[in-house]
Motif scaffolding. Structure first.
Motif, PDB file in Angstrom:
ATOM      1  N   UNK A 152      44.778   1.389  60.754  1.00 54.35           N
ATOM      2  CA  UNK A 152      45.094   0.329  60.178  1.00 54.35           C
ATOM      3  C   UNK A 152      43.750  -0.651  60.864  1.00 54.35           C
ATOM      4  N   UNK A 153      43.122  -1.543  60.083  1.00 53.64           N
ATOM      5  CA  UNK A 153      42.131  -2.483  60.831  1.00 53.64           C
ATOM      6  C   UNK A 153      42.507  -3.892  60.510  1.00 53.64           C
ATOM      7  N   UNK A 154      42.050  -4.763  61.772  1.00 56.25           N
ATOM      8  CA  UNK A 154      42.271  -6.116  61.822  1.00 56.25           C
ATOM      9  C   UNK A 154      41.101  -6.683  60.986  1.00 56.25           C
ATOM     10  N   UNK A 155      41.256  -7.572  59.551  1.00 57.38           N
ATOM     11  CA  UNK A 155      40.348  -8.218  59.115  1.00 57.38           C
ATOM     12  C   UNK A 155      40.408  -9.729  59.180  1.00 57.38           C
ATOM     13  N   UNK A 156      39.725 -10.331  59.737  1.00 52.23           N
ATOM     14  CA  UNK A 156      39.916 -11.910  59.351  1.00 52.23           C
ATOM     15  C   UNK A 156      38.553 -12.552  60.035  1.00 52.23           C
ATOM     16  N   UNK A 157      38.777 -13.964  60.014  1.00 54.16           N
ATOM     17  CA  UNK A 157      39.850 -14.769  59.927  1.00 54.16           C
ATOM     18  C   UNK A 157      40.328 -15.223  58.279  1.00 54.16           C
ATOM     19  N   UNK A 197      43.385 -20.035  61.964  1.00 55.18           N
ATOM     20  CA  UNK A 197      42.997 -18.692  61.589  1.00 55.18           C
ATOM     21  C   UNK A 197      43.868 -17.743  61.984  1.00 55.18           C
ATOM     22  N   UNK A 198      44.011 -16.753  60.882  1.00 50.79           N
ATOM     23  CA  UNK A 198      44.839 -15.762  61.077  1.00 50.79           C
ATOM     24  C   UNK A 198      44.007 -14.426  60.675  1.00 50.79           C
ATOM     25  N   UNK A 199      44.665 -13.176  61.189  1.00 48.03           N
ATOM     26  CA  UNK A 199      43.994 -11.950  60.673  1.00 48.03           C
ATOM     27  C   UNK A 199      45.015 -11.227  59.748  1.00 48.03           C
ATOM     28  N   UNK A 200      44.392 -10.495  58.679  1.00 45.07           N
ATOM     29  CA  UNK A 200      45.102  -9.471  58.079  1.00 45.07           C
ATOM     30  C   UNK A 200      45.197  -8.265  58.769  1.00 45.07           C
ATOM     31  N   UNK A 201      46.129  -7.408  58.742  1.00 42.82           N
ATOM     32  CA  UNK A 201      46.553  -6.002  59.279  1.00 42.82           C
ATOM     33  C   UNK A 201      46.327  -5.328  58.115  1.00 42.82           C
ATOM     34  N   UNK A 202      45.392  -4.414  57.797  1.00 46.29           N
ATOM     35  CA  UNK A 202      45.248  -3.778  56.453  1.00 46.29           C
ATOM     36  C   UNK A 202      45.342  -2.225  56.771  1.00 46.29           C
ATOM     37  N   UNK A 203      46.100  -1.492  56.056  1.00 42.42           N
ATOM     38  CA  UNK A 203      46.312   0.026  55.807  1.00 42.42           C
ATOM     39  C   UNK A 203      44.771   0.494  55.151  1.00 42.42           C
ATOM     40  N   UNK A 204      44.212   1.359  55.931  1.00 39.66           N
ATOM     41  CA  UNK A 204      42.738   1.444  55.541  1.00 39.66           C
ATOM     42  C   UNK A 204      42.885   2.747  54.353  1.00 39.66           C
ATOM     43  N   UNK A 225      44.758   2.819  51.817  1.00 36.25           N
ATOM     44  CA  UNK A 225      45.193   2.300  50.378  1.00 36.25           C
ATOM     45  C   UNK A 225      44.690   0.956  50.527  1.00 36.25           C
ATOM     46  N   UNK A 226      44.325   0.318  51.389  1.00 36.58           N
ATOM     47  CA  UNK A 226      44.006  -1.034  51.653  1.00 36.58           C
ATOM     48  C   UNK A 226      45.072  -2.103  51.182  1.00 36.58           C
ATOM     49  N   UNK A 227      46.259  -1.641  51.448  1.00 39.31           N
ATOM     50  CA  UNK A 227      47.466  -2.655  51.442  1.00 39.31           C
ATOM     51  C   UNK A 227      47.466  -3.543  52.632  1.00 39.31           C
ATOM     52  N   UNK A 228      47.696  -4.784  52.621  1.00 36.83           N
ATOM     53  CA  UNK A 228      48.008  -5.626  53.566  1.00 36.83           C
ATOM     54  C   UNK A 228      49.466  -5.639  54.197  1.00 36.83           C
ATOM     55  N   UNK A 229      49.393  -5.188  55.371  1.00 38.46           N
ATOM     56  CA  UNK A 229      50.712  -4.794  55.956  1.00 38.46           C
ATOM     57  C   UNK A 229      51.233  -6.219  56.611  1.00 38.46           C
ATOM     58  N   UNK A 230      50.495  -6.831  57.175  1.00 42.27           N
ATOM     59  CA  UNK A 230      50.894  -8.314  57.661  1.00 42.27           C
ATOM     60  C   UNK A 230      49.747  -9.155  57.957  1.00 42.27           C
ATOM     61  N   UNK A 231      50.103 -10.418  58.306  1.00 44.90           N
ATOM     62  CA  UNK A 231      49.165 -11.596  58.594  1.00 44.90           C
ATOM     63  C   UNK A 231      49.495 -12.053  59.906  1.00 44.90           C
ATOM     64  N   UNK A 232      48.633 -11.889  61.137  1.00 47.59           N
ATOM     65  CA  UNK A 232      48.918 -11.872  62.293  1.00 47.59           C
ATOM     66  C   UNK A 232      48.125 -13.068  62.883  1.00 47.59           C
ATOM     67  N   UNK A 233      48.436 -13.398  64.030  1.00 50.41           N
ATOM     68  CA  UNK A 233      47.728 -14.594  64.757  1.00 50.41           C
ATOM     69  C   UNK A 233      46.368 -13.798  65.393  1.00 50.41           C
ATOM     70  N   UNK A 234      45.305 -14.502  65.930  1.00 49.53           N
ATOM     71  CA  UNK A 234      44.320 -13.806  66.206  1.00 49.53           C
ATOM     72  C   UNK A 234      44.389 -13.102  67.450  1.00 49.53           C
ATOM     73  N   UNK A 235      45.298 -13.105  68.200  1.00 50.74           N
ATOM     74  CA  UNK A 235      45.441 -12.552  69.391  1.00 50.74           C
ATOM     75  C   UNK A 235      46.270 -11.162  69.313  1.00 50.74           C
ATOM     76  N   UNK A 236      46.765 -10.833  68.013  1.00 48.89           N
ATOM     77  CA  UNK A 236      47.621  -9.749  67.658  1.00 48.89           C
ATOM     78  C   UNK A 236      46.418  -8.645  67.854  1.00 48.89           C
TER      79      UNK A 236
END
Length: 326
Positions: free
Chosen positions: A45-50, A60-67, A69-80
């Protein structure tokens, strides 16, 4: 999909299929890295944001993306800070350089994952009463679960997951939140797993203590009534109020279930009447209980309760109480 295992999830099991036949079943031992590959969990997974969440233009939030298949698994705070699947599997080697994986799977499109490693075998008072020791490594990519390591046991005869966290009144569960110095936290968890490897005999001693404590029917009934009072409400012998009567009926119904489980297990195993059998009858019913009302729990919610939630807490209390009275 049934049990929250979707088309983009993976699962592998050693020798025995589970959960309606989902997943790959293998006959050969699996190392952690082999299990990761066989289960199809070797993605990152990779953290993409803000990114902007809703109308909160200043947050500002960050998307946690599964690399893969590029699906977004969650939206998290910047310190996640995400923990990669490979890092979870790598933690297993702290238990033993030659550790073997019993099962590995993801759920909810990869948002949650579990790795179950076999760490030993305990024999009860009867040679047919085999209790396998496992360490479950649990992680999420959606913020719902901390990275956790927790000991469990599965009785071969009934596949009943049982908490192993019984020592000194504390749950032996190690949790790491997805914030702060993740690398340092992982090192601490690794050391904790090495420590568990050296001190895991404590559970064996506890099981042997309970298995050696023989009981008659009156003693077992008293134990079960005490457990009911501890988990629910003490039973009043001559109920006067509606609440007392309701509790009395619930207790007698549940104790009958415990007795049925107890008698069946004794018959299947050819074992004697022991505190281990009496306590295990309670924990098995707890972990397979279906609510009397409301929505039936999914596999995922039931598994979470058995490993990390209310059922685990109740299991620990039952086993601790059993140890206190033998």
């Amino acid at each position: 999909m049934a049990h929250n295992i979707t088309d983009t999830d993976g699962a592998v099991f050693y020798r025995e299929a589970a959960w309606h036949g989902l997943g790959l079943v293998v006959q050969d031992d699996m190392s952690p890295m082999q299990a990761m590959s066989l289960a199809g969990l070797d993605w990152e997974v990779e953290k993409i944001g803000p990114v902007i969440a809703g109308d909160a233009q200043t947050d500002e939030y960050a998307a946690i993306v599964r690399k893969d298949n590029n699906s977004i698994l969650s939206i998290q705070s910047p310190d996640y800070k995400p923990v990669q699947n490979s890092e979870v599997f790598d933690l297993a080697y702290n238990l033993d350089p030659n550790i073997k994986v019993d099962s590995a799977l993801s759920m909810n499109g990869g948002r949650r994952m579990v790795v179950l490693c076999k760490t030993g075998e305990i024999m009860g008072a009867n040679t047919n009463d085999s209790i396998s020791q496992y360490m479950a490594l649990v992680n999420s990519h959606d913020g719902t679960l901390a990275l956790s390591a927790l000991p469990t046991s599965v009785r071969v005869v009934c596949q009943n997951t049982l908490s192993m966290a019984m020592a000194e009144g504390q749950k032996k569960t190690f949790r790491i939140t997805h914030t702060g110095d993740i690398e340092r936290k992982r090192k601490i968890m690794g050391e904790a797993l090495k420590y568990y490897r050296k001190t895991g005999e404590l559970f064996k001693a506890n099981v042997e203590t309970l298995a050696a404590a023989t009981m008659n029917r009156d003693q077992i009934q008293k134990f079960w009534l005490d457990v009911w009072g501890m988990l629910e409400e003490p039973v009043v012998a001559n109920p006067q109020t509606e609440a007392e009567y309701s509790n009395y009926l619930a207790a007698t119904t549940t104790l009958a279930k415990w007795a049925d489980i107890f008698d069946k297990e004794r018959s299947d195993l050819g074992a004697g009447a022991t505190m281990w059998m009496a306590a295990n009858a309670v924990t098995k019913e707890l972990q397979h209980r279906v609510p009397a009302r409301g929505r039936k729990p999914t596999f995922e919610s039931a598994a979470y309760s058995n490993l990390l939630g209310k059922n685990q807490d109740s299991t620990i209390r039952v086993m601790q109480y059993a140890l206190s009275v033998v």
